[in-house]
Design a protein around this motif. Structure first.
Motif, PDB file in Angstrom:
ATOM      1  N   VAL A  37     -28.922 -11.505  -6.901  1.00  0.00           N
ATOM      2  CA  VAL A  37     -27.908 -11.079  -5.942  1.00  0.00           C
ATOM      3  C   VAL A  37     -26.550 -11.754  -6.163  1.00  0.00           C
ATOM      4  O   VAL A  37     -25.559 -11.071  -6.352  1.00  0.00           O
ATOM      5  CB  VAL A  37     -28.371 -11.264  -4.474  1.00  0.00           C
ATOM      6  N   VAL A  38     -26.464 -13.068  -6.168  1.00  0.00           N
ATOM      7  CA  VAL A  38     -25.162 -13.747  -6.239  1.00  0.00           C
ATOM      8  C   VAL A  38     -24.839 -14.318  -7.616  1.00  0.00           C
ATOM      9  O   VAL A  38     -23.771 -14.881  -7.813  1.00  0.00           O
ATOM     10  CB  VAL A  38     -25.085 -14.883  -5.195  1.00  0.00           C
ATOM     11  N   GLY A  39     -25.722 -14.174  -8.558  1.00  0.00           N
ATOM     12  CA  GLY A  39     -25.540 -14.798  -9.861  1.00  0.00           C
ATOM     13  C   GLY A  39     -24.293 -14.369 -10.595  1.00  0.00           C
ATOM     14  O   GLY A  39     -23.542 -15.201 -11.100  1.00  0.00           O
ATOM     15  N   HIS A  40     -24.037 -13.069 -10.645  1.00  0.00           N
ATOM     16  CA  HIS A  40     -22.866 -12.592 -11.384  1.00  0.00           C
ATOM     17  C   HIS A  40     -21.568 -13.019 -10.716  1.00  0.00           C
ATOM     18  O   HIS A  40     -20.601 -13.370 -11.401  1.00  0.00           O
ATOM     19  CB  HIS A  40     -22.928 -11.078 -11.548  1.00  0.00           C
ATOM     20  N   ALA A  41     -21.520 -13.010  -9.414  1.00  0.00           N
ATOM     21  CA  ALA A  41     -20.312 -13.453  -8.715  1.00  0.00           C
ATOM     22  C   ALA A  41     -20.105 -14.962  -8.868  1.00  0.00           C
ATOM     23  O   ALA A  41     -18.981 -15.421  -9.046  1.00  0.00           O
ATOM     24  CB  ALA A  41     -20.403 -13.083  -7.236  1.00  0.00           C
ATOM     25  N   ALA A  42     -21.182 -15.711  -8.838  1.00  0.00           N
ATOM     26  CA  ALA A  42     -21.077 -17.164  -8.965  1.00  0.00           C
ATOM     27  C   ALA A  42     -20.710 -17.586 -10.384  1.00  0.00           C
ATOM     28  O   ALA A  42     -20.166 -18.665 -10.599  1.00  0.00           O
ATOM     29  CB  ALA A  42     -22.393 -17.816  -8.554  1.00  0.00           C
ATOM     30  N   ALA A  43     -20.985 -16.743 -11.359  1.00  0.00           N
ATOM     31  CA  ALA A  43     -20.703 -17.074 -12.750  1.00  0.00           C
ATOM     32  C   ALA A  43     -19.271 -16.739 -13.170  1.00  0.00           C
ATOM     33  O   ALA A  43     -18.868 -17.074 -14.282  1.00  0.00           O
ATOM     34  CB  ALA A  43     -21.682 -16.353 -13.658  1.00  0.00           C
ATOM     35  N   LEU A  44     -18.494 -16.127 -12.323  1.00  0.00           N
ATOM     36  CA  LEU A  44     -17.125 -15.760 -12.684  1.00  0.00           C
ATOM     37  C   LEU A  44     -16.273 -16.951 -13.148  1.00  0.00           C
ATOM     38  O   LEU A  44     -15.552 -16.830 -14.136  1.00  0.00           O
ATOM     39  CB  LEU A  44     -16.444 -15.022 -11.527  1.00  0.00           C
ATOM     40  N   PRO A  45     -16.319 -18.098 -12.479  1.00  0.00           N
ATOM     41  CA  PRO A  45     -15.502 -19.231 -12.965  1.00  0.00           C
ATOM     42  C   PRO A  45     -15.914 -19.707 -14.364  1.00  0.00           C
ATOM     43  O   PRO A  45     -15.055 -20.049 -15.176  1.00  0.00           O
ATOM     44  CB  PRO A  45     -15.746 -20.325 -11.931  1.00  0.00           C
ATOM     45  N   THR A  46     -17.198 -19.710 -14.656  1.00  0.00           N
ATOM     46  CA  THR A  46     -17.619 -20.145 -15.988  1.00  0.00           C
ATOM     47  C   THR A  46     -17.293 -19.095 -17.045  1.00  0.00           C
ATOM     48  O   THR A  46     -16.993 -19.438 -18.188  1.00  0.00           O
ATOM     49  CB  THR A  46     -19.118 -20.492 -16.011  1.00  0.00           C
TER      50      THR A  46
END
Length: 55
Positions: A37-46
């Motif tokens: 669910v949130v993985g792709h959004a949380a990975a935006l900074p990296t």
């Protein structure tokens, strides 16, 4: 002092665009994307980190 500055500039030029420097950002991004669910959004900074280092 002058030699160390010249060496730093030379190293930066040689390593610019080097995928090895972006590898930690890319590996971290891949690990974060596993989270449902949130993985792709949380990975935006990296992802942005990797894009800046290796365009």
């Amino acid at each position: 002092m002058k030699k160390s500055a010249s060496l730093s500039i030379l190293v930066a030029i040689v390593l610019s665009g080097c995928g090895a420097l972006a590898a930690p950002c890319r590996v971290t991004s891949a690990a974060i994307k596993i989270i449902p669910v949130v993985g792709h959004a949380a990975a935006l900074p990296t992802d942005a980190c990797a894009a800046v280092i290796d365009p």
